[in-house]
Structure formats: structure tokens, C-alpha cells
Write a protein that holds these residues in place. Structure first.
Motif, PDB file in Angstrom:
ATOM      1  N   TYR A  45       0.826  -1.202   0.000  1.00 20.40           N
ATOM      2  CA  TYR A  45       0.000   0.000   0.000  1.00 20.40           C
ATOM      3  C   TYR A  45       0.868   1.263   0.000  1.00 20.40           C
ATOM      4  CZ  TYR A  45      -4.725  -1.917   0.895  1.00 20.40           C
ATOM      5  OH  TYR A  45      -5.942  -2.524   0.787  1.00 20.40           O
ATOM      6  N   GLN A  46       1.870   1.275   0.868  1.00 16.93           N
ATOM      7  CA  GLN A  46       2.722   2.453   1.019  1.00 16.93           C
ATOM      8  C   GLN A  46       3.464   2.799  -0.265  1.00 16.93           C
ATOM      9  OE1 GLN A  46       5.474   2.138   4.255  1.00 16.93           O
ATOM     10  NE2 GLN A  46       3.953   1.247   5.609  1.00 16.93           N
ATOM     11  N   ALA A  65      -5.144   5.801  -0.432  1.00 18.69           N
ATOM     12  CA  ALA A  65      -4.582   6.264   0.845  1.00 18.69           C
ATOM     13  C   ALA A  65      -5.490   5.856   2.000  1.00 18.69           C
ATOM     14  CB  ALA A  65      -4.405   7.784   0.816  1.00 18.69           C
ATOM     15  N   ASP A  66      -6.774   6.045   1.811  1.00 19.91           N
ATOM     16  CA  ASP A  66      -7.725   5.672   2.875  1.00 19.91           C
ATOM     17  C   ASP A  66      -7.704   4.164   3.124  1.00 19.91           C
ATOM     18  OD1 ASP A  66      -8.613   8.235   3.440  1.00 19.91           O
ATOM     19  OD2 ASP A  66     -10.192   8.177   1.932  1.00 19.91           O
ATOM     20  N   ALA A  67      -7.566   3.381   2.050  1.00 19.62           N
ATOM     21  CA  ALA A  67      -7.502   1.923   2.198  1.00 19.62           C
ATOM     22  C   ALA A  67      -6.263   1.524   3.003  1.00 19.62           C
ATOM     23  CB  ALA A  67      -7.476   1.253   0.822  1.00 19.62           C
ATOM     24  N   ALA A  68      -5.139   2.203   2.735  1.00 18.43           N
ATOM     25  CA  ALA A  68      -3.900   1.927   3.468  1.00 18.43           C
ATOM     26  C   ALA A  68      -4.063   2.263   4.950  1.00 18.43           C
ATOM     27  CB  ALA A  68      -2.747   2.719   2.863  1.00 18.43           C
ATOM     28  N   ILE A  69      -4.667   3.423   5.223  1.00 20.35           N
ATOM     29  CA  ILE A  69      -4.858   3.862   6.609  1.00 20.35           C
ATOM     30  C   ILE A  69      -5.785   2.919   7.366  1.00 20.35           C
ATOM     31  CG2 ILE A  69      -5.930   5.668   8.015  1.00 20.35           C
ATOM     32  CD1 ILE A  69      -4.858   7.659   5.824  1.00 20.35           C
ATOM     33  N   ILE A  70      -6.881   2.543   6.733  1.00 18.75           N
ATOM     34  CA  ILE A  70      -7.827   1.614   7.363  1.00 18.75           C
ATOM     35  C   ILE A  70      -7.150   0.279   7.659  1.00 18.75           C
ATOM     36  CG2 ILE A  70      -9.910   0.221   6.952  1.00 18.75           C
ATOM     37  CD1 ILE A  70     -10.991   2.658   5.361  1.00 18.75           C
ATOM     38  N   PHE A  71      -6.372  -0.214   6.696  1.00 16.04           N
ATOM     39  CA  PHE A  71      -5.697  -1.500   6.885  1.00 16.04           C
ATOM     40  C   PHE A  71      -4.668  -1.430   8.003  1.00 16.04           C
ATOM     41  CE2 PHE A  71      -2.376  -4.632   5.885  1.00 16.04           C
ATOM     42  CZ  PHE A  71      -3.139  -5.788   5.878  1.00 16.04           C
ATOM     43  N   TYR A  83       2.941   6.859   8.370  1.00 13.77           N
ATOM     44  CA  TYR A  83       3.463   7.128   7.025  1.00 13.77           C
ATOM     45  C   TYR A  83       2.314   7.326   6.038  1.00 13.77           C
ATOM     46  CZ  TYR A  83       6.511   6.549   2.931  1.00 13.77           C
ATOM     47  OH  TYR A  83       7.209   6.738   1.768  1.00 13.77           O
ATOM     48  N   ALA A  84       1.274   6.498   6.155  1.00 14.37           N
ATOM     49  CA  ALA A  84       0.130   6.600   5.245  1.00 14.37           C
ATOM     50  C   ALA A  84      -0.585   7.938   5.409  1.00 14.37           C
ATOM     51  CB  ALA A  84      -0.837   5.445   5.477  1.00 14.37           C
ATOM     52  N   VAL A 120      12.869   7.633   6.943  1.00  9.03           N
ATOM     53  CA  VAL A 120      12.106   7.802   5.695  1.00  9.03           C
ATOM     54  C   VAL A 120      10.685   8.266   5.988  1.00  9.03           C
ATOM     55  CG1 VAL A 120      11.121   6.593   3.709  1.00  9.03           C
ATOM     56  CG2 VAL A 120      13.476   6.143   4.394  1.00  9.03           C
ATOM     57  N   TYR A 121      10.049   7.673   6.975  1.00  8.84           N
ATOM     58  CA  TYR A 121       8.685   8.039   7.324  1.00  8.84           C
ATOM     59  C   TYR A 121       8.636   9.451   7.908  1.00  8.84           C
ATOM     60  CZ  TYR A 121       7.510   3.041   6.876  1.00  8.84           C
ATOM     61  OH  TYR A 121       7.316   1.770   6.420  1.00  8.84           O
ATOM     62  N   ARG A 122       9.594   9.750   8.763  1.00  7.99           N
ATOM     63  CA  ARG A 122       9.674  11.078   9.373  1.00  7.99           C
ATOM     64  C   ARG A 122       9.884  12.153   8.313  1.00  7.99           C
ATOM     65  NH1 ARG A 122       8.160  14.469  13.292  1.00  7.99           N
ATOM     66  NH2 ARG A 122       9.822  15.815  14.065  1.00  7.99           N
TER      67      ARG A 122
END
Length: 218
Positions: A45-46, A65-71, A83-84, A120-122
Motif C-alpha cells: 500500500y505504502q 490512501a484511505d484503504a492503506a490507513i484503514i488496513f 506514514y500513510a 524515511v517516514y519522518r
């Protein structure tokens, strides 16, 4: 192997090799489905979001993006949710949904209270935050409220300092970081400084051969 594929996709994205990046993302998806591996699915997803953002393929990207966040929230993987949310803020800024971006950044900040983000996420969070501050800085210059302008400019400058300090840890985000610093000085009415930073951004992009970020500086 999933992490190995993930970082190779990052490399192909930055080098502008969409075809190979897409092929490896499909491979990640296959691994996630075959082995029912939640972590690999989250990585898929990311990196898919990063690909869509970099190539400005924005149709349906907010749904992704919403699918990634929900998952990520479902499997309680807060570091990836962080990160999402940061990536979603980036998308919303591109689409000029500033209020939405601010909300996504607040959600990312809430996740951050429970984790220690990898560089990387930061970096993604800080770049999105700085871009949001720059938009507000530019908009505030259109008003006569000098007190508010001073406050907003100070916030933008502070966000830029954090981006530059952190960019030394994430090479492939450095070109964008330098470009945004140049944009800050342009908005601040200091074109000489702006061109100095934009020139540095171009040199960095050429050195790293990060074609997409380099093209946006030009």
C-alpha cells in the motif's frame, strides 16, 4: 524479501523507471496474497501510494490512501499508519485540499506519540508539514494582517529548518527539501536566496539522478 523489494521499488521510482517499479509492486501484492502476510500488504500500500504521488497519477489515489490507513489501523501497525497519513497529506496538498491535509497531519502526529518513526517516514511527514506551512505563508501575504503574517512566516521557517536538518538522513528526499527551502525564500521576497537554494536542489538532483524531483525544481 518484502523489505528488499520495497527498497528496490523506491530506487526505481526515484530513477523514473515506472515500469519496473510497477512490476515489483505487483510482486509485493502477489507475496502478500499468497502468504496472507499483513506486513507485506502494508508495504505494498505504502509504496504504491508513493509511486502514484511521484508520477502525479491522482485518480483514485485518495481512495488508495484511505484503504492503506484503514488496513494499518486494523492491524494496529501505527508506524505504517503514520506514514500513510503523511502520504495522504501530500496528496491533499497537491489537490489544494489544505484543511484535509492539516487533518491528516494531525492524525499522523497522534500516531507519532506511540512510535519512533524511521527516517524515511519522518521525512515524508516533515515535507508534508513544511509544504502546508508554505501554502499558509503564501496565502497570508495576500492579507493586511501583519501580526498573523509574522507568526505564520515564523512557523514556516521553523518547519523548513526541521526539514533541512532531517534531510541529511534521507538522500532521495533532499532534492525536494532544497527546492521547498527555495520556495520559502521566494515567498519571503528574497529571490537571490531562493535561486541559491533552487540551484542547490538542481545539483543535488543531478548528482543523485532523481529525475522526477529534479524536473519539478526546473
Amino acid at each position: 524479501i518484502s523489505n528488499y523489494i520495497y527498497w528496490h521499488v523506491c530506487l526505481f521510482i526515484e530513477k523514473g523507471n515506472f515500469t519496473e517499479a510497477k512490476r515489483l509492486i505487483d510482486k509485493l501484492s502477489e507475496i502478500a496474497d499468497t502468504y496472507e502476510n499483513d506486513f507485506t500488504k502494508s508495504l505494498m500500500y505504502q509504496i504504491k501510494l508513493r509511486l502514484l504521488i511521484k508520477y502525479r497519477k491522482l485518480n483514485y489515489v485518495l481512495d488508495e490512501a484511505d484503504a492503506a490507513i484503514i488496513f494499518d489501523n486494523k492491524i494496529d501497525l501505527k508506524i505504517n499508519a503514520y506514514y500513510a497519513y503523511s502520504l495522504k497529506a501530500n496528496i491533499q496538498l497537491i489537490l489544494k485540499d489544505i484543511k484535509g491535509a492539516q487533518e491528516s497531519l494531525r492524525s499522523a502526529k497522534e500516531c507519532q506519540d506511540f512510535i519512533k518513526p524511521v527516517p524515511v517516514y519522518r521525512s515524508c511527514y516533515l515535507l508534508s508539514k513544511f509544504s502546508c506551512e508554505l501554502y499558509q505563508f503564501e496565502e497570508s501575504k495576500k492579507t493586511d494582517n501583519k501580526i498573523a503574517l509574522k507568526h505564520i512566516q515564523k512557523a514556516a521557517f521553523k518547519a523548513g529548518k526541521k526539514v533541512m536538518k532531517h534531510s541529511s538522513k534521507v538522500a532521495y528526499d533532499r532534492t525536494e527539501a532544497l527546492r521547498l527551502i527555495g520556495t520559502y525564500y521566494w515567498i519571503a521576497g528574497k529571490p537571490k536566496k531562493a535561486f541559491k537554494w533552487w540551484t542547490a536542489s538542481m545539483k543535488q538532483g543531478e548528482r543523485l539522478n532523481v529525475k522526477l524531483d529534479l524536473s519539478r525544481t526546473y
